[in-house]
Design an enzyme around this catalytic site. Structure first.
Site, PDB file in Angstrom:
ATOM      1  N   TYR A   1      -6.407   8.754  15.137  1.00 51.92           N
ATOM      2  CA  TYR A   1      -7.469   7.965  15.694  1.00 51.92           C
ATOM      3  C   TYR A   1      -6.991   7.273  17.090  1.00 51.92           C
ATOM      4  O   TYR A   1      -7.621   7.220  17.999  1.00 51.92           O
ATOM      5  CB  TYR A   1      -7.859   6.887  14.724  1.00 51.92           C
TER       6      TYR A   1
ATOM      7  N   HIS B   1       0.310  13.261  11.512  1.00 52.72           N
ATOM      8  CA  HIS B   1       0.943  11.957  11.125  1.00 52.72           C
ATOM      9  C   HIS B   1       2.523  12.198  11.074  1.00 52.72           C
ATOM     10  O   HIS B   1       2.970  12.872   9.965  1.00 52.72           O
ATOM     11  CB  HIS B   1       0.485  11.454   9.802  1.00 52.72           C
TER      12      HIS B   1
ATOM     13  N   GLU C   1       4.765  10.150  10.594  1.00 52.00           N
ATOM     14  CA  GLU C   1       5.453   9.082   9.727  1.00 52.00           C
ATOM     15  C   GLU C   1       5.745   9.496   8.206  1.00 52.00           C
ATOM     16  O   GLU C   1       6.473   8.899   7.403  1.00 52.00           O
ATOM     17  CB  GLU C   1       4.711   8.016   9.938  1.00 52.00           C
TER      18      GLU C   1
ATOM     19  N   ASP D   1      13.092 -11.003  -4.795  1.00 48.32           N
ATOM     20  CA  ASP D   1      12.683 -11.741  -3.467  1.00 48.32           C
ATOM     21  C   ASP D   1      12.867 -13.066  -3.453  1.00 48.32           C
ATOM     22  O   ASP D   1      13.489 -13.717  -2.367  1.00 48.32           O
ATOM     23  CB  ASP D   1      11.311 -11.269  -3.338  1.00 48.32           C
TER      24      ASP D   1
ATOM     25  N   LYS E   1      11.191  -4.479   0.887  1.00 44.93           N
ATOM     26  CA  LYS E   1      12.109  -4.594  -0.335  1.00 44.93           C
ATOM     27  C   LYS E   1      13.504  -4.122  -0.212  1.00 44.93           C
ATOM     28  O   LYS E   1      14.382  -4.883  -0.509  1.00 44.93           O
ATOM     29  CB  LYS E   1      11.465  -3.909  -1.616  1.00 44.93           C
TER      30      LYS E   1
END
Length: 534
Positions: free
Chosen positions: A92, A180, A182, A239, A389
């Site tokens: 896009y 894409h 990625e 976390d 993470k």
């Protein structure tokens, strides 16, 4: 590399709603380059304030012809040209560039979805190195296509069906990919991104966790000053523990940690976690038993979003009360609350306050983000909110958090409330789930595969099934087992257990846990599902 140098190498992603946008951010960071993602409709001032060297326009579900098609601000082209910023449009994003620069985008005669082959027409260009393969497999996902390019643009790759797959205008620093790069389904995609960033744009790799640690300590000290005290909500997960250790490094004993037993913890979680905090991490932790407070508010609630909101509100009530108690002891009321919010939490809970995100749907309210009440009195400190993470685990390693603790699987803020489908207070659902989950996790550890799995857990289903146990008919509960592999929790695939392992676990559960006569396995990837069931 100094913090300023890292910022001057910023790759900024403008998000137009693609399910892969977060992956672009993650892939670029894996190259030791700092990247951030903001709304594709952000103001030019918001973009200029970040001073990016490269801007990537993400993919998205829209057509540029749609009446509400999102776009960059009117001043965007002038800004990037006058500031020497490189621009790469993906899917896009490519269509947006072509249309805004005077080219033409139409609905494609042959739409392309999934794995496709492309022919590289020009190696040694801004997108493809000289030694690149002439033919590559890539991941396509588009209905529109560029049929007429703006002046100065050149096609450097086409799909097997003849559609434009890559374009560039090096003189103006504009580039575009229809596919894409990625995703892992584009095997050469990372090579393309690496070549573009380092060889074409001149970006320098130098972003590392040591820089993040140093910068965050400075930020925290600057925010708090020498007198302010801080509360940290410890959940027992990676976390919040890394966040607490980081803040403790910054302000020492002005940090006051609180661990809340909300009645929604795993088997013996309270005892195990408190022992780790005291023996290994040496963090000052107060344990609050609020089981009755949480469960009474959750009684009869079946909607998962309502559960999350209720739990978030009750946590804040406890933290406020804890702050009040500390004020009486210290004569100084803590004004800040530390949370281990991560970047995926922010993305999945969008649009969070101040984010400006408008083109992807709220998947669920995270306890650390959308689950908090608007009228909370404490100000938030979220030192990990721009990290994934695995980056948090690396930061924890630098902070000397025990490796065994860093390898713990993620556990949701709302706890078992989102793993008991329906009313968590009904019958003995929580007790059953704890026992089943403990058997499952211990079996995984005993099999030596715990570290190969991103997250594993059991789910209590709100159904009963007929069974035969001890030569008698039973009408008992059904539980599900879920285990996934992932890099960042944003996408995931189900873990393929050995059949004998599953057989042994199912037998153990049905033979050991009273009230369970059926075990099923969840073999759904993310997407289309989320990792957690609620």
């Amino acid at each position: 590399m100094e913090a300023e140098a890292v910022k001057s190498n910023l790759v900024l992603i403008l998000d137009y709603g693609s399910q892969y946008t977060h992956l672009i951010t993650r892939r670029i960071r894996s190259l030791s380059v700092f990247s951030l993602c903001i709304s594709g409709t952000s103001s030019i001032q918001s973009i200029a304030d970040l001073n990016p060297s490269v801007i990537i326009l993400s993919g998205g579900p829209h057509s540029v012809h749609a009446p509400v098609a999102p776009s960059f601000p009117d001043e965007f082209i002038e800004y990037v040209q006058s500031n020497g910023v490189y621009v790469l449009g993906i899917c896009y994003g490519l269509h947006l560039l072509v249309q805004k620069l005077g080219g033409e985008v139409r609905v494609g005669e042959k739409q392309e979805y999934g794995r496709m082959e492309i022919d590289v027409l020009k190696g040694g260009s801004g997108l493809f190195d000289k030694g690149v393969d002439d033919r590559q497999v890539v991941w396509m996902s588009h209905g529109d296509e560029a049929v007429r390019l703006p002046d100065g643009f050149e096609v450097v790759a086409r799909s097997q069906q003849g559609a434009v797959a890559a374009v560039e205008n090096p003189a103006r620093r504009f580039y575009g990919l229809q596919y894409h790069p990625e995703v892992t389904h584009s095997p050469k995609g990372m090579e393309t991104l690496r070549y573009f960033l380092f060889d074409v744009c001149g970006i320098t790799a130098g972003w590392k966790m040591e820089d993040v640690l140093e910068e965050e300590v400075k930020v925290i000290r600057g925010m708090l000053g020498p007198e302010n005290h801080v509360i940290c909500a410890l959940s027992g997960g990676v976390d919040s523990t890394v966040a607490a250790t980081l803040v403790h490094k910054a302000i020492g004993d002005r940090l006051h940690c609180v661990f809340v037993d909300n009645g929604l913890l795993r088997y013996k979680e309270r005892e195990r976690v408190m022992e780790t905090f005291e023996k290994d991490l040496h963090l000052p932790v107060t344990c609050v038993d609020a089981t009755e407070q949480f469960l009474s508010k959750l009684k009869g609630v079946v909607d998962p979003e309502r559960k999350r909101k209720i739990i978030g509100k009750e946590f804040i009530c406890i933290f406020d009360a804890f702050a009040q108690d500390l004020e009486q002891k210290l004569g100084n009321r803590p004004a800040y609350l530390v949370q281990g919010t991560l970047y995926p939490d922010v993305i999945e809970s969008c649009p969070p306050p101040g984010s400006g995100r408008t083109h992807s749907h709220t998947i669920k309210s995270h306890h650390n983000v959308g689950g908090l009440p608007k009228d909370m009195k404490l100000k938030l400190i979220e030192p990990l909110k721009l990290l994934f993470k695995d980056e948090v685990r690396e930061l924890g390693r630098i902070l000397n958090v025990p490796v065994g603790f860093l390898k713990r699987h993620p556990f949701p803020g709302p706890g078992l409330a989102v793993r008991v489908l329906g009313d968590v207070t009904e019958g003995n659902a929580l007790d059953i789930l704890r026992e089943v989950d403990e058997i499952f996790i211990q079996s995984i550890k005993n099999a030596g595969i715990y570290d190969s799995i991103w997250q594993a857990f059991a789910v209590f289903l709100p159904i009963r099934s007929v069974g035969v146990q001890g030569d008698q008919r039973t009408h008992s509960h059904v539980v599900a087992l879920r285990a996934v592999t992932s890099q960042d929790g944003m996408t995931a695939d189900w873990f393929n257990f050995d059949h004998k392992f599953l057989d042994d676990v199912a037998r153990k559960i049905c033979n050991s846990v009273r009230g369970v006569n059926r075990v099923v396995q969840d073999i759904t990837s993310k997407p289309p599902s989320t990792i957690e069931w609620e």
